[in-house]
Design a protein around this motif. Structure first.
Motif, PDB file in Angstrom:
ATOM      1  N   GLU A  57      51.733  61.730  45.259  1.00 51.37           N
ATOM      2  CA  GLU A  57      51.333  62.132  43.742  1.00 51.37           C
ATOM      3  C   GLU A  57      51.856  61.372  42.695  1.00 51.37           C
ATOM      4  N   PRO A  58      53.145  61.163  42.403  1.00 49.58           N
ATOM      5  CA  PRO A  58      53.810  60.459  41.319  1.00 49.58           C
ATOM      6  C   PRO A  58      53.448  59.071  41.163  1.00 49.58           C
ATOM      7  N   ILE A  59      53.153  58.411  42.549  1.00 52.48           N
ATOM      8  CA  ILE A  59      52.981  56.828  42.420  1.00 52.48           C
ATOM      9  C   ILE A  59      51.619  56.539  41.761  1.00 52.48           C
ATOM     10  N   VAL A  60      51.723  55.458  40.985  1.00 50.83           N
ATOM     11  CA  VAL A  60      50.812  54.882  40.242  1.00 50.83           C
ATOM     12  C   VAL A  60      50.081  53.661  40.819  1.00 50.83           C
ATOM     13  N   VAL A  61      48.914  53.478  41.038  1.00 53.29           N
ATOM     14  CA  VAL A  61      48.574  52.133  41.571  1.00 53.29           C
ATOM     15  C   VAL A  61      47.259  51.740  40.815  1.00 53.29           C
ATOM     16  N   GLU A  62      47.249  50.414  40.387  1.00 59.71           N
ATOM     17  CA  GLU A  62      46.197  49.697  39.549  1.00 59.71           C
ATOM     18  C   GLU A  62      45.872  48.585  40.851  1.00 59.71           C
ATOM     19  N   SER A  63      44.460  48.465  40.762  1.00 57.30           N
ATOM     20  CA  SER A  63      44.076  47.426  41.903  1.00 57.30           C
ATOM     21  C   SER A  63      43.251  46.581  41.119  1.00 57.30           C
ATOM     22  N   VAL A  64      43.342  45.360  41.538  1.00 59.62           N
ATOM     23  CA  VAL A  64      42.529  44.322  40.919  1.00 59.62           C
ATOM     24  C   VAL A  64      41.376  43.892  41.972  1.00 59.62           C
ATOM     25  N   SER A  65      40.323  44.022  41.643  1.00 63.91           N
ATOM     26  CA  SER A  65      39.272  43.603  42.664  1.00 63.91           C
ATOM     27  C   SER A  65      38.453  42.162  41.833  1.00 63.91           C
ATOM     28  N   LEU A  66      38.878  41.345  42.454  1.00 66.79           N
ATOM     29  CA  LEU A  66      38.201  39.986  42.000  1.00 66.79           C
ATOM     30  C   LEU A  66      36.897  40.183  42.491  1.00 66.79           C
ATOM     31  N   ALA A  67      36.618  40.526  43.674  1.00 66.30           N
ATOM     32  CA  ALA A  67      34.896  40.634  43.839  1.00 66.30           C
ATOM     33  C   ALA A  67      34.291  41.508  43.163  1.00 66.30           C
ATOM     34  N   SER A  68      34.950  42.382  42.584  1.00 67.07           N
ATOM     35  CA  SER A  68      34.031  43.302  41.576  1.00 67.07           C
ATOM     36  C   SER A  68      33.573  42.369  40.370  1.00 67.07           C
ATOM     37  N   SER A  69      34.546  41.855  39.924  1.00 66.80           N
ATOM     38  CA  SER A  69      34.375  40.844  38.669  1.00 66.80           C
ATOM     39  C   SER A  69      33.417  39.869  38.989  1.00 66.80           C
ATOM     40  N   PHE A  70      33.217  39.353  40.203  1.00 64.00           N
ATOM     41  CA  PHE A  70      32.530  38.357  40.500  1.00 64.00           C
ATOM     42  C   PHE A  70      31.056  38.888  40.642  1.00 64.00           C
ATOM     43  N   ALA A  71      30.871  40.197  41.091  1.00 60.21           N
ATOM     44  CA  ALA A  71      29.601  40.830  41.179  1.00 60.21           C
ATOM     45  C   ALA A  71      29.030  41.103  39.978  1.00 60.21           C
ATOM     46  N   VAL A  72      29.765  41.293  39.183  1.00 64.15           N
ATOM     47  CA  VAL A  72      29.306  41.627  37.691  1.00 64.15           C
ATOM     48  C   VAL A  72      28.712  40.237  37.221  1.00 64.15           C
ATOM     49  N   LEU A  73      29.359  39.199  37.497  1.00 69.28           N
ATOM     50  CA  LEU A  73      28.953  37.799  37.122  1.00 69.28           C
ATOM     51  C   LEU A  73      27.487  37.546  37.694  1.00 69.28           C
ATOM     52  N   LEU A  74      27.573  37.792  38.771  1.00 72.38           N
ATOM     53  CA  LEU A  74      26.150  37.511  39.597  1.00 72.38           C
ATOM     54  C   LEU A  74      25.066  38.321  39.222  1.00 72.38           C
ATOM     55  N   ASN A  75      25.361  39.753  38.858  1.00 72.26           N
ATOM     56  CA  ASN A  75      24.327  40.450  38.473  1.00 72.26           C
ATOM     57  C   ASN A  75      23.707  40.091  36.966  1.00 72.26           C
ATOM     58  N   GLN A  76      24.762  39.722  36.056  1.00 66.95           N
ATOM     59  CA  GLN A  76      24.357  39.255  34.810  1.00 66.95           C
ATOM     60  C   GLN A  76      23.385  37.932  34.838  1.00 66.95           C
ATOM     61  N   LEU A  77      23.710  37.395  35.748  1.00 70.90           N
ATOM     62  CA  LEU A  77      23.075  35.873  35.929  1.00 70.90           C
ATOM     63  C   LEU A  77      21.703  36.207  36.613  1.00 70.90           C
ATOM     64  N   GLN A  78      21.760  37.059  37.387  1.00 67.69           N
ATOM     65  CA  GLN A  78      20.251  37.418  38.107  1.00 67.69           C
ATOM     66  C   GLN A  78      19.439  38.137  36.992  1.00 67.69           C
ATOM     67  N   HIS A  79      20.022  38.869  35.986  1.00 72.88           N
ATOM     68  CA  HIS A  79      19.227  39.403  34.882  1.00 72.88           C
ATOM     69  C   HIS A  79      18.749  38.336  33.935  1.00 72.88           C
ATOM     70  N   GLN A  80      19.829  37.457  33.871  1.00 68.97           N
ATOM     71  CA  GLN A  80      19.246  36.503  32.754  1.00 68.97           C
ATOM     72  C   GLN A  80      18.278  35.663  33.183  1.00 68.97           C
ATOM     73  N   ARG A  81      18.203  35.285  34.623  1.00 68.64           N
ATOM     74  CA  ARG A  81      17.101  34.649  34.931  1.00 68.64           C
ATOM     75  C   ARG A  81      15.734  35.301  34.901  1.00 68.64           C
ATOM     76  N   HIS A  82      15.855  36.696  35.169  1.00 65.85           N
ATOM     77  CA  HIS A  82      14.401  37.237  35.064  1.00 65.85           C
ATOM     78  C   HIS A  82      14.084  37.382  33.653  1.00 65.85           C
ATOM     79  N   LYS A  83      15.114  37.445  32.941  1.00 62.74           N
ATOM     80  CA  LYS A  83      14.599  37.376  31.365  1.00 62.74           C
ATOM     81  C   LYS A  83      13.827  36.397  30.820  1.00 62.74           C
ATOM     82  N   THR A  84      14.333  35.245  31.222  1.00 60.11           N
ATOM     83  CA  THR A  84      13.811  33.828  31.031  1.00 60.11           C
ATOM     84  C   THR A  84      12.712  33.605  31.547  1.00 60.11           C
ATOM     85  N   THR A  85      12.491  34.187  32.689  1.00 60.04           N
ATOM     86  CA  THR A  85      11.135  33.487  33.656  1.00 60.04           C
ATOM     87  C   THR A  85       9.977  34.893  33.265  1.00 60.04           C
TER      88      THR A  85
END
Lengths: 216, 216
Positions: A188-216
């Motif tokens: 219970e009282p223990i606090v955890v904050e996780s860093v997920s680099l993979a999540s951040s990269f997934a957001v980047l990839l997702n935005q890139l894909q959207h950007q591509r669909h927008k311009t095509t």
DNA sequence: TTTTAATAGCGATTTTTTTCTTTATTCATA
DNA sequence: TATGAATAAAGAAAAAAATCGCTATTAAAA
């Protein structure tokens, strides 16, 4: 310790305040004295009102037609985040990422001071990395207890993460900054904050894909 | 390429899906075949409904009284995130963090393959770090153009970040994964995703402070 | 002084995200 | 085959976050 009423800060706001802080430091070094929401909004591609609200939550007031005093904003954010008093921390797992964090000097100015690292590898134990001593993992819990360390940084491989987290908790650590890509089970009282680099990269990839669909 | 309608995925959901994926991989290795929202909710300290909604957005169906087939969920997430085809990337700035990322093998399974690194330091140029060649920064733009690299990873010090980002863009890079604690100014179609370790740590400190006030 | 333009402040609105409630489905058991 | 228990599904409600519109303030310009 702190005079602040310790209200709840929305997490998105908290994260943005840190980012503003970094940027304002740079503006300050370039000789800027004040800054307006409008300018910050452009720099960060955010809504000006949002920045105003964030600063309002941090208890900062600006003056119309001028903006906010940069030094005042920086001071407010630092006090709000508790960067004024530095917290000692232990780091477990001196792999690539762990070693990198040991060398990240900026941390000291952001409220955390890594005072020792721990690992299983005999080749690393006894050495210093970026000036920080590396001890055997077996010594982490007792040392944490003796030195009253409350913050642990977890940079071990995923399979070992739970075990090492348990060790930290046994040593009295109350907050774990987790870089291992796994779900930690903590009491219970223990606090955890996780860093997920993979999540951040997934957001980047997702935005890139959207950007591509927008311009095509 | 993808059969998916490319709808907009809420960013919080996207990030959680990545985290589920990592965890499910581990469960799978332990021989688990199916998993229920209830169990996942306990593991991640999240609301079961939220997890169900996340999986629903990812287009995954479960069966009552049983849960979700782990392999199906993993496959769905991977296809949704575009991890099925790997993207080549360049990394600029072989400092502590940059070198750590070069050695992070998991990335290849998460849609990104760093094929080369770039730096200014003559001592590093010409060497290999974790098997990846390090070239001079001056060669990044032309190489990116020739090799049609679209993703750049920015791990240079903050003062250099804007300059190096400009170089990336000049080389035709469309998406920048930014680890420098600074605001990047980029033209319209360019995508930037910034990782702020300091923000994450600030959240940890904040939670710790709240926890302390709660128990006192 | 007066006017103008830029800006912060503040309340209201909208949108997004999360949580709750209810219903339907499926498996296990009797 | 019926019954019960655990679960997913779907829709409604609530909460949180972001955005908008307007007002007040201030500094600079006329």
């Amino acid at each position: 310790m702190s005079e602040r009423p310790l209200m709840v800060i929305p997490q998105p706001t908290l994260k943005r305040l840190v980012v503003y802080h970094q940027w304002l430091k740079q503006l300050q070094e370039r000789g800027r004295d004040v800054v307006s929401c409008t300018v910050l909004a452009r720099d960060f591609k955010l809504d000006a009102t949002q920045i105003r609200k964030d600063l309002e939550i941090a208890g900062i007031a600006g003056t119309p037609r001028v903006g906010y005093r940069i030094d005042a904003v920086i001071a407010s954010i630092e006090s709000l985040l508790g960067w004024t008093n530095v917290n000692d921390a232990f780091l477990a797992g001196v792999g690539n990422l762990g070693a990198a964090l040991l060398g990240y000097e900026r941390f000291t100015r952001q409220g955390v001071n890594i005072i020792a690292a721990f690992d299983l590898d005999p080749a690393k134990i006894g050495t210093k990395i970026h000036g920080k001593p590396v001890f055997s993992l077996t010594k982490m819990a007792p040392l944490a207890q003796r030195m009253k360390i409350k913050i642990g940084i977890l940079t071990v491989p995923a399979p070992a993460a739970q075990t090492v987290a348990d060790l930290m908790i046994a040593g009295g650590i109350e907050a774990i900054w987790n870089f291992a890509p796994t779900a930690l089970q903590v009491p219970e009282p223990i606090v955890v904050e996780s860093v997920s680099l993979a999540s951040s990269f997934a957001v980047l990839l997702n935005q890139l894909q959207h950007q591509r669909h927008k311009t095509t």
